[in-house]
Design an enzyme around this catalytic site. Structure first.
Site, PDB file in Angstrom:
ATOM      1  N   HIS A 100       4.161   5.464  -0.517  1.00 30.72           N
ATOM      2  CA  HIS A 100       3.018   5.802   0.345  1.00 30.72           C
ATOM      3  C   HIS A 100       2.666   4.640   1.249  1.00 30.72           C
ATOM      4  O   HIS A 100       2.849   3.477   0.905  1.00 30.72           O
ATOM      5  CB  HIS A 100       1.800   6.214  -0.481  1.00 30.72           C
ATOM      6  CG  HIS A 100       1.362   5.186  -1.478  1.00 30.72           C
ATOM      7  ND1 HIS A 100       1.957   5.038  -2.703  1.00 30.72           N
ATOM      8  CD2 HIS A 100       0.386   4.251  -1.425  1.00 30.72           C
ATOM      9  CE1 HIS A 100       1.374   4.070  -3.367  1.00 30.72           C
ATOM     10  NE2 HIS A 100       0.423   3.558  -2.613  1.00 30.72           N
ATOM     11  N   HIS A 102      -0.560   3.082   3.465  1.00 27.70           N
ATOM     12  CA  HIS A 102      -2.019   3.096   3.647  1.00 27.70           C
ATOM     13  C   HIS A 102      -2.342   2.922   5.129  1.00 27.70           C
ATOM     14  O   HIS A 102      -1.796   2.025   5.778  1.00 27.70           O
ATOM     15  CB  HIS A 102      -2.667   1.920   2.908  1.00 27.70           C
ATOM     16  CG  HIS A 102      -2.491   1.924   1.433  1.00 27.70           C
ATOM     17  ND1 HIS A 102      -3.495   2.310   0.564  1.00 27.70           N
ATOM     18  CD2 HIS A 102      -1.450   1.554   0.646  1.00 27.70           C
ATOM     19  CE1 HIS A 102      -3.070   2.179  -0.686  1.00 27.70           C
ATOM     20  NE2 HIS A 102      -1.820   1.722  -0.666  1.00 27.70           N
TER      21      HIS A 102
HETATM   22  P1  AMP Z   1      -1.210   1.532  -4.352  1.00 26.67           P
HETATM   23  O1  AMP Z   1      -2.008   0.452  -5.032  1.00 26.67           O
HETATM   24  O2  AMP Z   1      -0.591   1.070  -3.066  1.00 26.67           O
HETATM   25  O3  AMP Z   1      -0.224   2.180  -5.306  1.00 26.67           O
HETATM   26  O4  AMP Z   1      -2.266   2.625  -3.913  1.00 26.67           O
HETATM   27  C1  AMP Z   1      -2.475   3.822  -4.599  1.00 26.67           C
HETATM   28  C2  AMP Z   1      -3.685   4.443  -3.992  1.00 26.67           C
HETATM   29  O5  AMP Z   1      -3.763   5.793  -4.415  1.00 26.67           O
HETATM   30  C3  AMP Z   1      -5.008   3.775  -4.402  1.00 26.67           C
HETATM   31  O6  AMP Z   1      -5.652   3.256  -3.246  1.00 26.67           O
HETATM   32  C4  AMP Z   1      -5.792   4.902  -5.056  1.00 26.67           C
HETATM   33  O7  AMP Z   1      -7.156   4.873  -4.726  1.00 26.67           O
HETATM   34  C5  AMP Z   1      -5.117   6.139  -4.500  1.00 26.67           C
HETATM   35  N1  AMP Z   1      -5.201   7.325  -5.336  1.00 26.67           N
HETATM   36  C6  AMP Z   1      -4.926   7.419  -6.653  1.00 26.67           C
HETATM   37  N2  AMP Z   1      -5.109   8.689  -7.075  1.00 26.67           N
HETATM   38  C7  AMP Z   1      -5.490   9.413  -5.992  1.00 26.67           C
HETATM   39  C8  AMP Z   1      -5.817  10.777  -5.770  1.00 26.67           C
HETATM   40  N3  AMP Z   1      -5.797  11.672  -6.771  1.00 26.67           N
HETATM   41  N4  AMP Z   1      -6.161  11.165  -4.528  1.00 26.67           N
HETATM   42  C9  AMP Z   1      -6.180  10.269  -3.522  1.00 26.67           C
HETATM   43  N5  AMP Z   1      -5.882   8.970  -3.653  1.00 26.67           N
HETATM   44  C10 AMP Z   1      -5.541   8.540  -4.880  1.00 26.67           C
END
Ligand code: AMP
Ligand code: ZN
Length: 137
Positions: A100, A102
């Site tokens: 993903h 951001h």
């Molecule tokens: P990372 O630290 O780059 O793996 O970011 C993962 C992101 O996913 C975090 O910023 C979380 O807040 C977000 N996240 C986790 N679960 C969900 C969800 N169900 N819906 C939307 N965002 C999520």
């Protein structure tokens, strides 16, 4: 679809998400714990762990979507700019192991700081460049 992958569950509509854009290859939705309001995640519809196993064509589709929606994320959030970032592996603060990107809206005087910076000493600048060059195929 990967078992126990929260983003695969979002793609399968097994859990809800605030989707802002979708096309054949990618989905963009709001991060549930935003750095700033409007923080958006762009993911491939097919499961990959992170940059290291994501094929080039899939990565390209993700970045095309990032490029397509970045202005809307900025303007729709009332922001002045965005950071586009991507974490790969735990050491880099990856928490969800489905590739993903951001898109983080940025506002004047918001609390987020730029990354810190270091210096190179004793030939390390050249050495690490050489080490990287030697591994690029
Ligand atoms: P990372 O630290 O780059 O793996 O970011 C993962 C992101 O996913 C975090 O910023 C979380 O807040 C977000 N996240 C986790 N679960 C969900 C969800 N169900 N819906 C939307 N965002 C999520
Ligand atoms: Zn997944």
């Amino acid at each position: 679809m990967e078992e126990d992958c929260i983003f695969c569950k979002i793609i399968a509509k097994e859990i809800p998400a605030e989707v802002v854009f979708e096309n054949q290859h990618t989905l963009a939705f709001l991060d549930i714990h935003p750095n700033n309001h409007g923080h958006t995640l762009v993911i491939p519809k097919k499961h990959y762990r992170n940059v290291f196993d994501t094929p080039e064509d899939v990565w390209t589709e993700i970045m095309k979507t990032v490029h397509h929606i970045a202005g809307a994320v900025r303007d729709g959030s009332g922001a002045k700019g965005v950071n586009i970032s991507n974490n790969n592996e735990r050491v880099a603060h990856q928490e969800v192991f489905h590739t993903h990107i951001h898109i983080i809206p940025r506002f004047e005087n918001d609390p987020h700081k730029p990354w810190g910076s270091k210096s190179y000493e004793d030939g390390a600048f050249t050495a690490v460049a050489e080490s990287i060059r030697n591994r690029i195929t």
